[in-house]
Design an enzyme around this catalytic site. Structure first.
Site, PDB file in Angstrom:
ATOM      1  CG  ASN D  30      -0.227  -0.383   2.496  1.00 38.96           C
ATOM      2  OD1 ASN D  30       0.531   0.406   3.047  1.00 38.96           O
ATOM      3  ND2 ASN D  30      -0.439  -1.612   2.962  1.00 38.96           N
ATOM      4  CG  ASP D  77       0.118  -2.411   6.849  1.00 36.60           C
ATOM      5  OD1 ASP D  77       0.329  -3.071   7.874  1.00 36.60           O
ATOM      6  OD2 ASP D  77       0.113  -2.909   5.704  1.00 36.60           O
ATOM      7  CG  HIS D  96       4.039  -2.118   3.823  1.00 37.42           C
ATOM      8  ND1 HIS D  96       5.203  -2.808   4.083  1.00 37.42           N
ATOM      9  CD2 HIS D  96       3.031  -2.939   4.212  1.00 37.42           C
ATOM     10  CE1 HIS D  96       4.917  -3.987   4.616  1.00 37.42           C
ATOM     11  NE2 HIS D  96       3.608  -4.094   4.687  1.00 37.42           N
ATOM     12  CG  HIS D  98       4.434  -8.238   1.952  1.00 42.24           C
ATOM     13  ND1 HIS D  98       4.199  -9.257   2.842  1.00 42.24           N
ATOM     14  CD2 HIS D  98       4.033  -7.099   2.577  1.00 42.24           C
ATOM     15  CE1 HIS D  98       3.654  -8.766   3.948  1.00 42.24           C
ATOM     16  NE2 HIS D  98       3.533  -7.469   3.805  1.00 42.24           N
ATOM     17  CG  ASP D 121      24.489   5.305  -7.643  1.00 40.97           C
ATOM     18  OD1 ASP D 121      25.469   6.067  -7.521  1.00 40.97           O
ATOM     19  OD2 ASP D 121      24.378   4.476  -8.571  1.00 40.97           O
ATOM     20  CG  HIS D 172       5.983  -6.944   8.272  1.00 35.99           C
ATOM     21  ND1 HIS D 172       5.077  -6.194   8.993  1.00 35.99           N
ATOM     22  CD2 HIS D 172       5.453  -7.074   7.038  1.00 35.99           C
ATOM     23  CE1 HIS D 172       4.041  -5.905   8.199  1.00 35.99           C
ATOM     24  NE2 HIS D 172       4.247  -6.415   7.020  1.00 35.99           N
ATOM     25  CE1 TYR D 230      22.493   9.162 -13.053  1.00 36.51           C
ATOM     26  CE2 TYR D 230      20.402  10.106 -12.369  1.00 36.51           C
ATOM     27  CZ  TYR D 230      21.115   9.138 -13.046  1.00 36.51           C
ATOM     28  OH  TYR D 230      20.448   8.145 -13.718  1.00 36.51           O
TER      29      TYR D 230
END
Lengths: 232, 232, 232, 232
Positions: D30, D77, D96, D98, D121, D172, D230
């Site tokens: 999310n 969350d 967030h 996984h 970097d 997690h 950059y």
């Protein structure tokens, strides 16, 4: 049509190849193409995503690093390209990526051993990995010194850039080159595949040895030199 | 319609399968299809990308290696195909790729142990990996000798090419075959998947053992032989 | 519209999910869906590629294994499905695949340890892996006995199929199930991802331990039971 | 056009980025975006697949967690996001996921060592991994305490969230953030790639060392701070 549209177009298509072949995420790779007659080269602009590239955004520079055409900053790695073009007149395109397995080997500071014929089809030596740069070189003209690091590594190890068209810069990642932009990008794809195969081989059998010279020479000469018989 | 369009079309579609199933980058794989009645076979031209293939570019040869139809050089591996067709009359198509995990095992010079039923669904033995060729064979008729290496390995280890339809050529990569071009390409896909599964298994549990004969036989016979009951 | 079109359609779409989520190559996976009121279930026909599936090709059987509707042989794993449906009335769909990392763990004959919250979001136990079947069971009614193997493993280890909706059949591969076909396929995708994560974790840190019970319970109960608060 | 459509639209597009970049399966990630002037943020609804998201389904909350706009439950969350927004006023978006290799490292409870310039970097430190939460924190306000765990880990280790824009929550998975939603999602993609590269490096050469400070500083300062050069 502008004066440098031929190399700019080649440069554009070659940079799109980085995305097509999944050789880098976001903007983490760049290809340049040189016109040896006019001594100018075209290179990707710095930090521009591949999807947003077009021929106008490609930057053209001379071999002193002056911008000849283009309104954007060239790749931050431009001086590495310039150094290699100046030292190695036989190459006409350079491709730098952060492809995953090649970076994995570069970060391990190990040459990629020649474990099989896929490797030998392209070069007869281990894929070289330079040692980390001295602090003074890092703090100095870093990108130019990256080129110095590559060229010195080739000199010291008696490697010929016409045969060994790829190098891992230790702790950083891969640079490849070739006679044109088709070949430089091709070499980046091949390098990543060899690096992945070597990783798998090493994990299956940690004590695996390099293949022998006769097999290396056979495969290399099938594809290179006057007695080659691969292709049309 | 030309005289050999049937096998040329089958050969074309089978070679496109190499790209579709990601079994090789660029031009690093080739499939051939034989017409056993006329003793001619169709094969991919050397060094031509899959995207540029069409039926006209497929090359037709006889079993002495004479080009019967086609204007391009056939695959540089053509003599390996010829040798296998001459020795093994039961096979009608051969597929050679450089798929990543299969090459990983080939470079390790290890047979792929039969660790599970996905493997046993297709063969009852380890996937064989030939030892490296002697120098004299490499320096001689190399591609023909690659065929010799495979056939001799099968003889010496009492393997039946009708059951074991795949072989890793040590330090090089996989060859698979079958009763037709559907099967030879199918076997290359299955081989790559088994090689990846075996890699994962070996890395999870280095001391893993082969599965037992009853389980091997059960799975193999579900799919093969007179009592098979898989499929339609 | 035929009598069983509802479960046949669900079964068709669920089987297409195997391909969509890359859970098996070729025909190496099958999903079934049961209608508990009429005691019939729909299942994939044996050996038919996902691309060639359509609603007419789905096979409907009763729980004694008689074909009620359909002109093709049902999946060779049909008796495993029947056994599980007969023993576990709470499940309404079963999915069997040969997804790569799940097979890797199954071939290692190891439970997948509960290393993190992605795992605990779905079950509070290690993912069970059955031991290899006895020879007599393999030689007997093999597919039915695969079901016996799963159910006995759950009984012996006091696992609840409503909570633990997945099982690795040792040396073979994964079976998952759920209250419907959405859930059974979902569980196969989740299982493969957990297996890949556990592989990576184990290779980064071989001595890694399971997470503690408080963390397991917290994550599991966020998504399951009366106090769950995940989702809508 | 509604009052909060600007952040809702940004939030929608950022959440679609999770799917586009393969950072999570199903609904396992999310992104939120805050409007610092109005002190409200937009976040993904809980358990809704990315394909089914639209601007109406995005939920807007204030920093006490009250829903200001939207008819769906926000991400489970959400309180982690709120805690981070409250503590770190310099960040305007949180992502967030996984993603597989990041979770692999998080499950190993190890920081990701700075093995190369791709890492440097983006940050000059190892990618931090928090230790597992105490039982009392898990049983208490878990999602808020996940935020506490991150913030305390940064305080204790003197990490600056403006420089280190990513954290692995032990056992997690990853959280990343940035000045806007482009940057927070970008950081999640970069994190996954660095985690994969570090995995490969560690498996090629277990004794590999971190790169030296001069090289870290050079690369970081090429992209960050007043002397950066950059990009455009």
């Amino acid at each position: 049509m502008c004066f440098y549209d031929d190399i700019k177009l080649k440069c554009l298509e070659a940079n799109l190849g980085i995305k097509k072949h999944s050789l880098a995420i976001f903007t983490f790779g760049n290809v340049s193409v040189i016109d040896r007659e006019r001594n100018v080269f075209a290179i990707k602009p710095s930090g521009v995503p591949y999807d947003e590239l077009n021929i106008e955004k490609i930057v053209v520079l001379d071999l002193e690093g002056n911008i000849i055409e283009g309104f954007l900053n060239p790749s931050s790695d431009t001086k590495t390209h310039i150094y290699l073009y100046n030292k190695w007149s036989e190459i006409n395109s350079i491709c730098h990526t952060h492809s995953t397995f090649a970076v994995g080997w570069a970060q391990s500071l190990l040459n990629v051993p020649i474990y099989g014929t896929t490797h030998a089809d392209h070069l007869t030596k281990d894929i070289p990995c330079t040692s980390p740069m001295d602090d003074s070189l890092i703090k100095g003209n870093y990108e130019l010194n990256t080129g110095v690091q590559i060229v010195n590594h080739f000199k010291k190890n008696k490697l010929n850039p016409k045969e060994v068209q790829m190098c891992l810069v230790g702790s950083h990642g891969p640079f490849t080159w070739g006679k044109d932009e088709i070949e430089s990008v091709y070499n980046s794809v091949v390098l990543e595949e060899i690096c992945k195969m070597a990783f798998i081989t090493k994990k299956i059998k940690p004590e695996v040895k390099r293949i022998k010279k006769t097999l290396i020479d056979k495969h290399y000469k099938r594809k290179h030199g006057k007695d080659s018989y691969y292709g049309q």
